[in-house]
Design a protein around this motif. Structure first.
Motif, mmCIF file in Angstrom:
data_model
loop_
_atom_site.group_PDB
_atom_site.id
_atom_site.type_symbol
_atom_site.label_atom_id
_atom_site.label_comp_id
_atom_site.label_asym_id
_atom_site.label_seq_id
_atom_site.Cartn_x
_atom_site.Cartn_y
_atom_site.Cartn_z
ATOM 1 N N VAL A 1 0.828 -1.204 0.000
ATOM 2 C CA VAL A 1 0.000 0.000 0.000
ATOM 3 C C VAL A 1 0.863 1.255 0.000
ATOM 4 N N SER A 2 1.948 1.236 0.771
ATOM 5 C CA SER A 2 2.799 2.421 0.894
ATOM 6 C C SER A 2 3.740 2.605 -0.287
ATOM 7 N N GLY A 3 3.995 1.515 -0.999
ATOM 8 C CA GLY A 3 4.960 1.574 -2.091
ATOM 9 C C GLY A 3 6.387 1.407 -1.634
ATOM 10 N N GLU A 4 6.593 1.202 -0.344
ATOM 11 C CA GLU A 4 7.924 0.969 0.199
ATOM 12 C C GLU A 4 8.116 -0.528 0.412
ATOM 13 N N PRO A 5 9.252 -1.091 -0.049
ATOM 14 C CA PRO A 5 9.458 -2.530 0.128
ATOM 15 C C PRO A 5 9.515 -2.897 1.606
ATOM 16 N N PRO A 6 9.086 -4.109 1.974
ATOM 17 C CA PRO A 6 9.140 -4.518 3.378
ATOM 18 C C PRO A 6 10.573 -4.580 3.875
ATOM 19 N N ARG A 7 10.752 -4.355 5.150
ATOM 20 C CA ARG A 7 12.092 -4.423 5.722
ATOM 21 C C ARG A 7 12.473 -5.886 5.937
ATOM 22 N N LEU A 8 13.529 -6.283 5.262
ATOM 23 C CA LEU A 8 13.957 -7.671 5.292
ATOM 24 C C LEU A 8 15.446 -7.725 5.587
ATOM 25 N N ARG A 9 15.861 -8.789 6.211
ATOM 26 C CA ARG A 9 17.285 -9.053 6.371
ATOM 27 C C ARG A 9 17.446 -10.552 6.466
ATOM 28 N N ALA A 10 17.891 -11.140 5.370
ATOM 29 C CA ALA A 10 17.887 -12.598 5.256
ATOM 30 C C ALA A 10 19.247 -13.221 5.499
ATOM 31 N N THR A 11 20.151 -12.481 6.121
ATOM 32 C CA THR A 11 21.483 -13.023 6.348
ATOM 33 C C THR A 11 21.530 -13.988 7.526
ATOM 34 N N ASP A 12 20.430 -14.137 8.248
ATOM 35 C CA ASP A 12 20.318 -15.206 9.244
ATOM 36 C C ASP A 12 19.077 -16.016 8.918
ATOM 37 N N GLU A 13 18.966 -17.200 9.469
ATOM 38 C CA GLU A 13 17.883 -18.104 9.071
ATOM 39 C C GLU A 13 16.513 -17.556 9.452
ATOM 40 N N ARG A 14 16.433 -16.851 10.548
ATOM 41 C CA ARG A 14 15.151 -16.261 10.937
ATOM 42 C C ARG A 14 14.702 -15.226 9.911
ATOM 43 N N TRP B 296 15.617 -15.088 6.749
ATOM 44 C CA TRP B 296 15.242 -15.766 5.505
ATOM 45 C C TRP B 296 13.855 -16.387 5.616
ATOM 46 N N PHE B 297 13.538 -16.948 6.785
ATOM 47 C CA PHE B 297 12.208 -17.522 6.994
ATOM 48 C C PHE B 297 11.137 -16.453 6.835
ATOM 49 N N ARG B 298 11.402 -15.254 7.350
ATOM 50 C CA ARG B 298 10.431 -14.173 7.230
ATOM 51 C C ARG B 298 10.250 -13.768 5.766
ATOM 52 N N PHE B 299 11.347 -13.669 5.040
ATOM 53 C CA PHE B 299 11.260 -13.365 3.612
ATOM 54 C C PHE B 299 10.455 -14.442 2.883
ATOM 55 N N GLN B 300 10.748 -15.706 3.175
ATOM 56 C CA GLN B 300 10.056 -16.805 2.511
ATOM 57 C C GLN B 300 8.571 -16.807 2.845
ATOM 58 N N ARG B 301 8.237 -16.420 4.069
ATOM 59 C CA ARG B 301 6.834 -16.352 4.472
ATOM 60 C C ARG B 301 6.077 -15.332 3.637
ATOM 61 N N SER C 276 17.275 -22.762 -6.404
ATOM 62 C CA SER C 276 17.040 -21.549 -5.631
ATOM 63 C C SER C 276 16.768 -21.869 -4.169
ATOM 64 N N ASN C 277 16.388 -20.861 -3.424
ATOM 65 C CA ASN C 277 16.136 -20.886 -1.985
ATOM 66 C C ASN C 277 17.449 -20.784 -1.212
ATOM 67 N N ASP C 278 17.388 -20.954 0.088
ATOM 68 C CA ASP C 278 18.500 -20.671 0.994
ATOM 69 C C ASP C 278 19.713 -21.546 0.682
ATOM 70 N N GLU C 279 20.780 -20.924 0.169
ATOM 71 C CA GLU C 279 21.956 -21.707 -0.232
ATOM 72 C C GLU C 279 22.735 -22.248 0.954
ATOM 73 N N ARG C 280 22.336 -21.846 2.167
ATOM 74 C CA ARG C 280 22.952 -22.423 3.361
ATOM 75 C C ARG C 280 22.407 -23.811 3.656
ATOM 76 N N ARG C 281 21.362 -24.178 2.923
ATOM 77 C CA ARG C 281 20.748 -25.498 3.071
ATOM 78 C C ARG C 281 20.984 -26.312 1.808
ATOM 79 N N GLY C 282 21.350 -27.541 1.917
ATOM 80 C CA GLY C 282 21.493 -28.387 0.743
ATOM 81 C C GLY C 282 22.770 -28.101 -0.018
ATOM 82 N N LEU C 283 23.717 -29.019 0.043
ATOM 83 C CA LEU C 283 24.968 -28.858 -0.678
ATOM 84 C C LEU C 283 24.734 -28.943 -2.184
#
Length: 360
Positions: A62-75, A77-82, A190-197
């Motif tokens: 609604v605001s036109g501003e992207p959501p605040r995200l920080r996916a450098t930790d698993e929590r 990334w989970f929020r981004f994926q949600r 794709s998805n979290d490259e910290r998972r799955g070799l």
């Protein structure tokens, strides 16, 4: 006149003359399916199907501003994926798929794209579209219709999910090869490259490469240079999704340059997800000056708030790229694409014509 500040920042003065980046012909090689959606379309579909979107996503749309995200930790990334999964849940019928593809093409055309390779994991849409094969066929039919109606060259890159079992990736690879003649040109991861070799998915990528598809896994975004090396060594990558962390290893940069393996760099995404703090921190010029081919991409504009031409504007504004250098970035995106040779020739000629125009 041009001044450079810290990190190569280009200061634009009133007398500077530049060309319109939305008119620069280019190829778009890193765009995710749901993430390509227009915010207004998502809000409309959510209302239509009674889907309650997370407040953070609704407020951002609604605001036109992207959501605040920080996916450098698993929590994070989970929020981004949600947020991403919530948006995807609004694509429930074939007509929604057709609308998304059509609107993604319209946005790309507005930004000067002459070729788009859109990335999708069809298993994510299969439950609502009648199964895996029907889902992929609906997507490919939508792409074919959109190409015919808009004139944009467009193909599909089927992507497996690192969070799922490697056997699922093999199934997808076989399916992707089966539909090569219907518009599938590549296979990704794709998805979290910290998972799955990466090596866990080597057989799937061998199937895809043997079937004539480009290998284009994600790597070097959330983890360091080793992730890029794994994509090269274990998955035979022709292109790397993101790949920016390769800048931390000069020998790896040389290897990418020698092999002409393109990195699909998504500057706005890198900052939005916290990979880098500021646009000028993205090592775009480091890659470029090392001779690594770069294809700028928007990744998920629905969540990151900027589309393709804006990535070129970041290169101009925050990294001091001249119009000649921006033209070379566009050429590199075209050369790294799976476009037919006649399409590449036409787009490359268009880049030359853009550069030959007088700046305004």
């Amino acid at each position: 006149m041009r001044y450079r500040g810290g990190g190569g920042l280009r200061q634009h003065l009133g007398m500077e003359r530049v060309r319109d980046l939305s008119q620069l012909p280019k190829a778009h090689l890193h765009l995710h399916f749901t993430g390509s959606m227009r915010p207004a379309t998502l809000l409309e579909l959510a209302d239509k199907y009674g889907v309650r979107l997370p407040d953070a996503l609704t407020d951002a749309l609604v605001s036109g501003e992207p959501p605040r995200l920080r996916a450098t930790d698993e929590r994070g990334w989970f929020r981004f994926q949600r947020l991403y999964d919530a948006a995807r849940s609004c694509l429930q019928r074939p007509e929604d798929i057709r609308r998304l593809v059509r609107e993604a093409a319209e946005e790309d055309l507005r930004d000067g794209s002459g070729w788009l390779e859109i990335q999708v994991d069809p298993t994510s849409y299969a439950p609502r579209l009648g199964g895996l094969i029907p889902a992929l066929e609906i997507i490919l039919d939508a792409v074919e219709t959109t190409m015919r109606e808009t004139g944009l060259g467009m193909r599909v890159l089927v992507a497996a999910n690192r969070m799922k079992h490697p056997l699922d990736a093999r199934t997808l690879a076989r399916l992707a090869v089966r539909y090569r003649d219907r518009g599938v040109v590549g296979f990704g991861l794709s998805n979290d490259e910290r998972r799955g070799l990466a090596r866990d998915f080597d057989r799937a990528f061998a199937i895809a490469r043997d079937g004539g598809l480009l290998s284009a896994p994600h790597g070097g975004e959330l983890t360091g240079p080793a992730s890029v090396r794994d994509c090269l060594d274990d998955l035979g990558a022709h292109r790397i999704g993101h790949g920016v962390r390769a800048a931390e290893d000069p020998r790896l940069l040389k290897r990418l340059a020698d092999r002409q393996v393109a990195c699909e760099v998504c500057p706005a995404s890198n900052v939005a997800l916290g990979v880098y703090d500021k646009p000028e921190d993205v090592p775009l010029r480091t890659l470029f000056e090392a001779g690594v081919p770069v294809a700028l991409g928007a990744d998920d504009p629905l969540l990151f708030g900027s589309r393709l031409a804006a990535q070129y504007e970041i290169a101009r504004r925050h990294h001091g790229f001249t119009d000649a250098e921006l033209a070379e970035l566009a050429r590199q995106s075209i050369r790294a694409s799976a476009a037919p040779q006649d399409v590449k020739k036409r787009l490359l000629e268009g880049v030359d014509d853009w550069l030959a125009q007088e700046a305004r």
